[in-house]
Design a protein around this motif. Structure first.
Motif, PDB file in Angstrom:
ATOM      1  N   THR A 143       0.860  -1.196   0.048  1.00 10.15           N
ATOM      2  CA  THR A 143       0.026  -0.019   0.080  1.00 10.15           C
ATOM      3  C   THR A 143       1.001   1.187   0.051  1.00 10.15           C
ATOM      4  N   THR A 144       2.155   1.114  -0.183  1.00 15.04           N
ATOM      5  CA  THR A 144       3.063   2.142  -0.191  1.00 15.04           C
ATOM      6  C   THR A 144       2.652   3.444  -1.135  1.00 15.04           C
ATOM      7  N   ALA A 145       1.962   3.245  -2.512  1.00 12.92           N
ATOM      8  CA  ALA A 145       1.654   4.065  -3.513  1.00 12.92           C
ATOM      9  C   ALA A 145       0.426   4.666  -3.024  1.00 12.92           C
ATOM     10  N   LEU A 146      -0.479   4.127  -2.297  1.00 10.03           N
ATOM     11  CA  LEU A 146      -1.833   4.515  -2.127  1.00 10.03           C
ATOM     12  C   LEU A 146      -2.208   5.365  -0.987  1.00 10.03           C
ATOM     13  N   ASP A 147      -3.061   6.288  -1.407  1.00 14.42           N
ATOM     14  CA  ASP A 147      -3.523   7.366  -0.344  1.00 14.42           C
ATOM     15  C   ASP A 147      -4.192   6.457   0.695  1.00 14.42           C
ATOM     16  N   VAL A 148      -4.678   7.272   1.939  1.00 17.28           N
ATOM     17  CA  VAL A 148      -5.075   6.398   3.146  1.00 17.28           C
ATOM     18  C   VAL A 148      -6.562   5.886   2.983  1.00 17.28           C
ATOM     19  N   THR A 149      -7.318   6.655   1.995  1.00 15.39           N
ATOM     20  CA  THR A 149      -8.664   5.988   2.107  1.00 15.39           C
ATOM     21  C   THR A 149      -8.799   4.662   0.957  1.00 15.39           C
ATOM     22  N   ILE A 150      -7.825   4.829  -0.064  1.00 22.64           N
ATOM     23  CA  ILE A 150      -7.831   3.597  -1.080  1.00 22.64           C
ATOM     24  C   ILE A 150      -6.974   2.566   0.150  1.00 22.64           C
ATOM     25  N   GLN A 151      -5.827   2.779   0.651  1.00 20.73           N
ATOM     26  CA  GLN A 151      -5.361   2.030   1.453  1.00 20.73           C
ATOM     27  C   GLN A 151      -6.152   1.278   2.525  1.00 20.73           C
ATOM     28  N   ALA A 152      -6.964   1.931   2.800  1.00 20.40           N
ATOM     29  CA  ALA A 152      -7.834   1.247   4.196  1.00 20.40           C
ATOM     30  C   ALA A 152      -8.721   0.343   3.143  1.00 20.40           C
ATOM     31  N   GLU A 172     -11.547 -16.922   2.308  1.00 19.71           N
ATOM     32  CA  GLU A 172     -11.056 -18.057   1.725  1.00 19.71           C
ATOM     33  C   GLU A 172      -9.916 -18.853   2.633  1.00 19.71           C
ATOM     34  N   GLY A 173      -9.858 -18.258   3.804  1.00 20.16           N
ATOM     35  CA  GLY A 173      -8.853 -18.709   4.689  1.00 20.16           C
ATOM     36  C   GLY A 173      -7.391 -18.496   4.078  1.00 20.16           C
ATOM     37  N   MET A 174      -7.260 -17.436   3.572  1.00 22.25           N
ATOM     38  CA  MET A 174      -5.884 -17.154   2.857  1.00 22.25           C
ATOM     39  C   MET A 174      -4.923 -16.566   3.970  1.00 22.25           C
ATOM     40  N   SER A 175      -3.538 -16.997   4.011  1.00 21.94           N
ATOM     41  CA  SER A 175      -2.710 -16.478   5.088  1.00 21.94           C
ATOM     42  C   SER A 175      -1.866 -15.427   4.164  1.00 21.94           C
ATOM     43  N   MET A 176      -1.222 -14.507   5.217  1.00 17.82           N
ATOM     44  CA  MET A 176      -0.665 -13.366   4.619  1.00 17.82           C
ATOM     45  C   MET A 176       0.628 -13.223   5.226  1.00 17.82           C
ATOM     46  N   LEU A 177       1.892 -12.917   4.669  1.00 17.28           N
ATOM     47  CA  LEU A 177       3.094 -12.538   5.185  1.00 17.28           C
ATOM     48  C   LEU A 177       3.292 -11.136   4.601  1.00 17.28           C
ATOM     49  N   PHE A 178       3.236 -10.106   5.533  1.00 16.30           N
ATOM     50  CA  PHE A 178       3.129  -8.819   5.275  1.00 16.30           C
ATOM     51  C   PHE A 178       4.219  -7.898   5.628  1.00 16.30           C
ATOM     52  N   ILE A 179       4.873  -7.450   4.794  1.00 18.94           N
ATOM     53  CA  ILE A 179       6.244  -6.440   4.883  1.00 18.94           C
ATOM     54  C   ILE A 179       5.788  -5.214   4.945  1.00 18.94           C
ATOM     55  N   THR A 180       6.064  -4.482   5.648  1.00 24.61           N
ATOM     56  CA  THR A 180       5.904  -2.975   5.823  1.00 24.61           C
ATOM     57  C   THR A 180       6.486  -2.356   6.670  1.00 24.61           C
ATOM     58  N   HIS A 181       6.693  -0.708   6.445  1.00 27.49           N
ATOM     59  CA  HIS A 181       7.190  -0.075   7.268  1.00 27.49           C
ATOM     60  C   HIS A 181       6.102   0.940   8.136  1.00 27.49           C
ATOM     61  N   ASP A 182       4.943   0.583   7.673  1.00 25.70           N
ATOM     62  CA  ASP A 182       3.884   1.359   8.438  1.00 25.70           C
ATOM     63  C   ASP A 182       3.211   0.638   9.458  1.00 25.70           C
ATOM     64  N   LEU A 183       3.700   0.957  10.658  1.00 24.16           N
ATOM     65  CA  LEU A 183       3.243   0.204  11.851  1.00 24.16           C
ATOM     66  C   LEU A 183       1.844   0.499  12.355  1.00 24.16           C
ATOM     67  N   ASN A 184       1.116   1.357  11.705  1.00 20.82           N
ATOM     68  CA  ASN A 184      -0.371   1.590  11.804  1.00 20.82           C
ATOM     69  C   ASN A 184      -1.158   0.558  11.101  1.00 20.82           C
ATOM     70  N   ILE A 185      -0.522   0.328  10.109  1.00 20.51           N
ATOM     71  CA  ILE A 185      -1.210  -0.848   9.423  1.00 20.51           C
ATOM     72  C   ILE A 185      -0.866  -2.203  10.167  1.00 20.51           C
ATOM     73  N   VAL A 186       0.334  -2.503  10.590  1.00 17.39           N
ATOM     74  CA  VAL A 186       0.584  -3.718  11.392  1.00 17.39           C
ATOM     75  C   VAL A 186      -0.473  -3.701  12.713  1.00 17.39           C
ATOM     76  N   ARG A 187      -0.527  -2.712  13.318  1.00 13.04           N
ATOM     77  CA  ARG A 187      -1.423  -2.844  14.626  1.00 13.04           C
ATOM     78  C   ARG A 187      -2.825  -3.282  14.263  1.00 13.04           C
ATOM     79  N   LYS A 188      -3.522  -2.721  13.212  1.00 10.74           N
ATOM     80  CA  LYS A 188      -4.885  -3.048  13.028  1.00 10.74           C
ATOM     81  C   LYS A 188      -5.073  -4.458  12.417  1.00 10.74           C
TER      82      LYS A 188
END
Length: 535
Positions: free
Chosen positions: A180-189, A202-218
């Motif tokens: 979501t690096t290139a996305l504005d906050v509303t589209i990011q959400a 679908e029971g999908m798993s995710m490995l999420f790499i990010t520097h945005d800790l607000n996303i991580v927290r949520k």
């Protein structure tokens, strides 16, 4: 059994007859239906760890340890085994879509190729699936975009296409590298909500790499904090955020652009201004390429920016932010006055503009793509001096050393190449390249979006210091409203080519008037959106 499990993962790269360690004994797992976040500064080994899962690393990589996918060992697995897993069971969303999308193929062709190769779906069924995917990831008027090439889409739109491609085959594991690096906050959400819906349905798993800790927290169930190729802390998200134990984790959690810009004197000179600026691109159809309409990229924008002042420009991807800035730099055609330091330069030819170019500089979003890999840092920084015929070799060298000191770079490294620097250091090089000409107006196009939080804070402080020292006027384009608030005196909110709200930064953030502005502020600062304030 875990879906994906790393045990004592070690990754090194052959270089100059030796081995350079990038990942040093990393162990963690991703369970079915779980979101695990990898966080850490640039160069900490996050992406290398993720890419090693199905061996998408370069040929000079040496992988050690164990990588189990559904109990099957992938470390050292044959290319045939890995090919069956890539794209089917494990899909990737990469940080920079321009390096992942084929510039010679339309969006429809690239999505259709995935459906054909992995599912054998063609024709009307493929088109129906493509339209569904594009609509689901937030591409407006998806049918009109099918024939577009990557360069005809905004950065955020390209990223959404990448996400659609990754989701096309309903993978069991989605590895998202700064999706979501290139996305504005509303589209990011919206994108993150979409990914969470798919994860749940679908029971999908995710490995999420990010520097945005607000996303991580949520969104993350568990967090692994990486530094210098090692995991220094790992655990459940709530526990890591509420009671971090490692000093580096504490540093990451405390890193946020804060403060406010220095007030601008009332008598500060206007550096650049425009009134009712329009940028319309014709839509040509048919054999004779007749104009059937216009894409109103920017429609009637009015603003001014003074010495020492920052005007923040915010809005969704494709809203016209960068197009507006390029028109003010006279890099694309527009209608309406473009007044720079008291002169209306609209209609000036390239020869007349050349003398003005040194006063108008730009710092781009991607420090990887904006620096030539074949030039040393000294050559990159000094290039503008050569273009404008400023100084001899000795004076250029002296100017490079001075500006590197000013932006916090070691001048002794000036003969190295861009790939030898971290992302934050490369962005400092890009800033130095612009500032060495001592410009009056600087366009900052998402200069912090590709950087981790600790480096973001450093770059914001640097830009603020340079502005005060040299009375620089900034046109600051960003989708990160926290950074915009820390740096901007005024804010202009754009949506689909129009300016929906503009004014003093504090007024915009504390009491937004337009529903879209309210939605942006709510998404950025975790507020509740008022009824009717949707986008």
């Amino acid at each position: 059994m875990s879906l994906l499990e790393f045990t004592d993962l070690r990754v090194s790269f052959k270089q100059d007859g030796g081995l350079v360690e990038a990942v040093k004994g990393v162990s963690f797992r991703v369970e079915k239906g779980e979101v695990v976040a990898l966080v850490g500064e640039s160069g900490s080994g996050k992406s290398v760890t993720a890419l090693s899962s199905v061996n998408l690393l370069s040929d000079n990589a040496v992988i050690g340890g164990s990588i189990l996918y559904e109990g099957r060992e992938l470390a050292g697995a044959s290319e045939n085994v890995l090919r069956k897993i890539r794209g089917n069971d494990v899909s990737f969303i990469f940080q920079e879509p321009m390096t992942s999308l084929n510039p010679l193929h339309t969006i429809e062709k690239q999505l259709a190729e995935i459906l054909l190769v992995h599912q054998g779906v063609t024709g009307a069924k493929a088109r129906e699936r493509i339209l569904y995917l594009l609509d689901r990831v937030g591409i407006h008027n998806a049918e009109e975009r099918l024939g577009a090439y990557p360069h005809q889409l905004s950065g955020g739109q390209r990223q959404r296409v990448m996400i659609a491609m990754a989701l096309a085959n309903a993978p069991k594991l989605l590895i998202a590298d700064e999706p979501t690096t290139a996305l504005d906050v509303t589209i990011q959400a919206q994108i993150l909500d979409l990914l969470m819906d798919i994860k749940r349905d679908e029971g999908m798993s995710m490995l999420f790499i990010t520097h945005d800790l607000n996303i991580v927290r949520k969104f993350a169930d568990r967090v692994c904090v990486m530094k210098d190729g090692e995991i220094v802390e790992a655990g459940k998200t709530a526990e890591i955020f509420d009671a971090p134990s490692h000093p580096y984790t504490k540093l990451l959690l405390e890193a946020e652009a804060t403060g406010r810009p220095i007030p601008v004197p009332q008598n500060a000179k206007v550096v650049a201004e425009t009134t009712d600026l329009r940028i319309w691109f014709p839509i040509q159809r048919g054999f004779l390429r007749r104009t059937a309409g216009y894409v109103k990229a920017v429609n009637a924008a009015t603003f001014s920016v003074r010495e020492g002042e920052t005007v923040g420009v915010v809005g969704e991807s494709g809203s016209g932010k960068t197009t507006l800035a390029l028109a003010m730099m006279r890099l694309i055609s527009s209608q309406g006055p473009v007044v720079v330091m008291g002169q209306d330069v609209q209609g000036w030819n390239n020869r007349a503009l050349r003398g003005l170019r040194a006063d108008m500089q730009i710092v781009f979003q991607d420090p990887y793509g904006s620096l030539s890999p074949r030039m040393t840092i000294a050559q990159i920084i000094a290039e503008g001096l050569g273009v404008h015929g400023l100084g001899d070799h000795a004076s250029k060298e002296e100017a490079v050393i001075e500006i590197m000191h000013e932006v916090g770079l070691d001048p002794d490294t000036r003969h190295r190449y861009p790939h030898e620097f971290s992302g934050g250091q490369r962005q400092r090089v890009a800033i130095a390249r612009a500032m060495i000409l001592r410009p009056r107006l600087v366009v900052l196009d998402e200069p912090t979006s590709a950087l981790d939080m600790t480096v973001q804070v450093q770059i914001v402080d640097l830009l603020r210091d340079l502005q005060v020292k040299h009375k620089l006027a900034y046109l600051f384009i960003s989708h990160d409203l926290r950074v915009v608030r820390a740096l901007s005196h005024k804010v202009m909110v754009m949506k689909r080519g129009g300016v929906v709200e503009a004014g003093e930064a504090d007024a915009i953030f504390d009491a937004p008037q337009h529903p879209y502005t309210k939605a942006l502020v709510a998404a950025a600062f975790d507020l509740t959106v008022e009824e009717g304030a949707g986008v």
